[in-house]
Design a protein around this motif. Structure first.
Motif, mmCIF file in Angstrom:
data_model
loop_
_atom_site.group_PDB
_atom_site.id
_atom_site.type_symbol
_atom_site.label_atom_id
_atom_site.label_comp_id
_atom_site.label_asym_id
_atom_site.label_seq_id
_atom_site.Cartn_x
_atom_site.Cartn_y
_atom_site.Cartn_z
ATOM 1 N N LEU A 94 7.009 -32.437 42.991
ATOM 2 C CA LEU A 94 6.998 -32.587 44.292
ATOM 3 C C LEU A 94 8.243 -33.001 44.856
ATOM 4 O O LEU A 94 8.598 -32.398 45.618
ATOM 5 C CB LEU A 94 6.114 -33.951 44.677
ATOM 6 N N ALA A 95 9.300 -33.756 44.074
ATOM 7 C CA ALA A 95 10.618 -33.710 44.552
ATOM 8 C C ALA A 95 11.496 -32.408 44.466
ATOM 9 O O ALA A 95 12.198 -32.172 45.471
ATOM 10 C CB ALA A 95 11.085 -34.657 43.739
ATOM 11 N N GLN A 96 10.911 -31.320 43.688
ATOM 12 C CA GLN A 96 11.727 -30.185 43.694
ATOM 13 C C GLN A 96 11.229 -29.192 44.353
ATOM 14 O O GLN A 96 11.873 -28.202 44.830
ATOM 15 C CB GLN A 96 11.756 -29.505 42.416
ATOM 16 N N SER A 97 10.100 -29.210 45.047
ATOM 17 C CA SER A 97 9.210 -28.577 45.864
ATOM 18 C C SER A 97 9.508 -28.671 47.423
ATOM 19 O O SER A 97 9.375 -29.748 47.933
ATOM 20 C CB SER A 97 7.948 -28.396 45.672
ATOM 21 N N ASP A 98 9.493 -27.444 48.126
ATOM 22 C CA ASP A 98 9.536 -27.428 49.621
ATOM 23 C C ASP A 98 8.173 -27.333 50.180
ATOM 24 O O ASP A 98 7.682 -28.077 50.935
ATOM 25 C CB ASP A 98 10.389 -26.251 50.095
ATOM 26 N N VAL A 99 7.295 -26.691 49.340
ATOM 27 C CA VAL A 99 5.983 -26.380 49.599
ATOM 28 C C VAL A 99 5.046 -26.535 48.242
ATOM 29 O O VAL A 99 5.737 -25.866 47.211
ATOM 30 C CB VAL A 99 5.961 -25.109 50.605
ATOM 31 N N ILE A 100 4.191 -26.692 48.473
ATOM 32 C CA ILE A 100 3.162 -26.679 47.174
ATOM 33 C C ILE A 100 1.901 -25.769 47.230
ATOM 34 O O ILE A 100 1.172 -25.882 48.325
ATOM 35 C CB ILE A 100 2.850 -27.841 46.501
ATOM 36 N N VAL A 101 1.589 -24.896 46.209
ATOM 37 C CA VAL A 101 0.421 -24.282 46.186
ATOM 38 C C VAL A 101 -0.503 -24.553 45.061
ATOM 39 O O VAL A 101 0.227 -24.546 43.861
ATOM 40 C CB VAL A 101 0.761 -22.642 46.210
ATOM 41 N N ALA A 102 -1.695 -24.599 45.256
ATOM 42 C CA ALA A 102 -2.682 -24.949 44.204
ATOM 43 C C ALA A 102 -3.459 -23.689 43.895
ATOM 44 O O ALA A 102 -4.114 -22.960 44.610
ATOM 45 C CB ALA A 102 -3.534 -26.061 44.457
ATOM 46 N N LEU A 103 -3.308 -22.971 42.864
ATOM 47 C CA LEU A 103 -4.133 -21.887 42.452
ATOM 48 C C LEU A 103 -5.193 -22.504 41.661
ATOM 49 O O LEU A 103 -5.363 -23.638 41.405
ATOM 50 C CB LEU A 103 -3.189 -21.166 41.276
ATOM 51 N N PRO A 104 -6.141 -21.618 41.129
ATOM 52 C CA PRO A 104 -7.367 -22.006 40.559
ATOM 53 C C PRO A 104 -6.816 -22.857 39.173
ATOM 54 O O PRO A 104 -5.860 -22.556 38.775
ATOM 55 C CB PRO A 104 -8.039 -21.020 39.963
ATOM 56 N N GLY A 105 -7.639 -24.124 39.036
ATOM 57 C CA GLY A 105 -7.153 -25.061 38.036
ATOM 58 C C GLY A 105 -8.223 -26.034 37.646
ATOM 59 O O GLY A 105 -9.275 -26.008 38.126
ATOM 60 N N GLY A 106 -8.121 -26.690 36.765
ATOM 61 C CA GLY A 106 -9.304 -27.813 36.436
ATOM 62 C C GLY A 106 -8.643 -29.209 36.632
ATOM 63 O O GLY A 106 -7.993 -29.577 37.944
#
Length: 176
Positions: A94-106
């Motif tokens: 979170l600290a390193q990211s400007d934006v976050i994307v969730a691909l398929p996952g568990g």
């Protein structure tokens, strides 16, 4: 821009998810963005890192000790940020990211999505996580969030913390 990715480390999943992940990774690399991810050499994690790397992009892997000890660190990690556990990993991603994307996952991906969204609802940060809804993968989660909202269990509009994109084009619009 640094794009954080949450995703599956399972390789036995729908092959279309790998193709769509590769396209996203190429876009990240070709457009001079950086990837920050869990650093593992399995599943969609390895796929996104390889695609970014092959397109000339840079990658940051946030790698828990247990992943390192089992030899599961991707060869496509340019910068390795070691961490003790999954809680540290989420905080560092979170600290390193400007934006976050969730691909398929568990379960791990769900944990990451809700950690980011919950922290945003109470003001720890202003970042959104975007569900890349490949082939409707996140439809049941979206229905659950809508149901929670109808029941009055979500403060405000959950779309403020969690975006949804059904195609790569929609995702790129959400990222920008």
């Amino acid at each position: 821009m640094t794009i954080g990715i949450f995703c599956s480390a399972n390789s036995q999943i729908d092959p279309d998810f790998f193709a769509m992940t590769t396209a996203l990774g190429r876009w990240i690399g070709e457009n001079g963005h950086k990837l920050v991810f869990g650093g593992c050499n399995l599943g969609l994690m390895e796929c996104i890192a390889r695609a970014v790397h092959e397109a000339g992009g840079r990658t940051i892997g946030v790698v828990p000790t247990i992943i390192e000890e089992t030899g599961r660190v991707s060869d496509h990690v340019d910068v390795c940020i070691p961490c003790d556990n999954l809680s540290d990993r989420k905080d560092l991603l979170l600290a390193q990211s400007d934006v976050i994307v969730a691909l398929p996952g568990g379960l791990g991906t769900l944990d990451e999505v809700f950690t980011v969204a919950a922290a945003a609802t109470i003001g720890y940060h202003r970042k959104r996580v975007i569900l890349f809804n490949m082939k409707g993968f996140w439809n049941s989660l979206i229905a659950l969030l809508d149901d929670l909202d109808r029941r009055g269990m979500v403060r405000g509009d959950w779309h403020q913390q969690i975006g949804v994109a059904d195609t790569l084009e929609e995702l790129l619009q959400e990222i920008k």
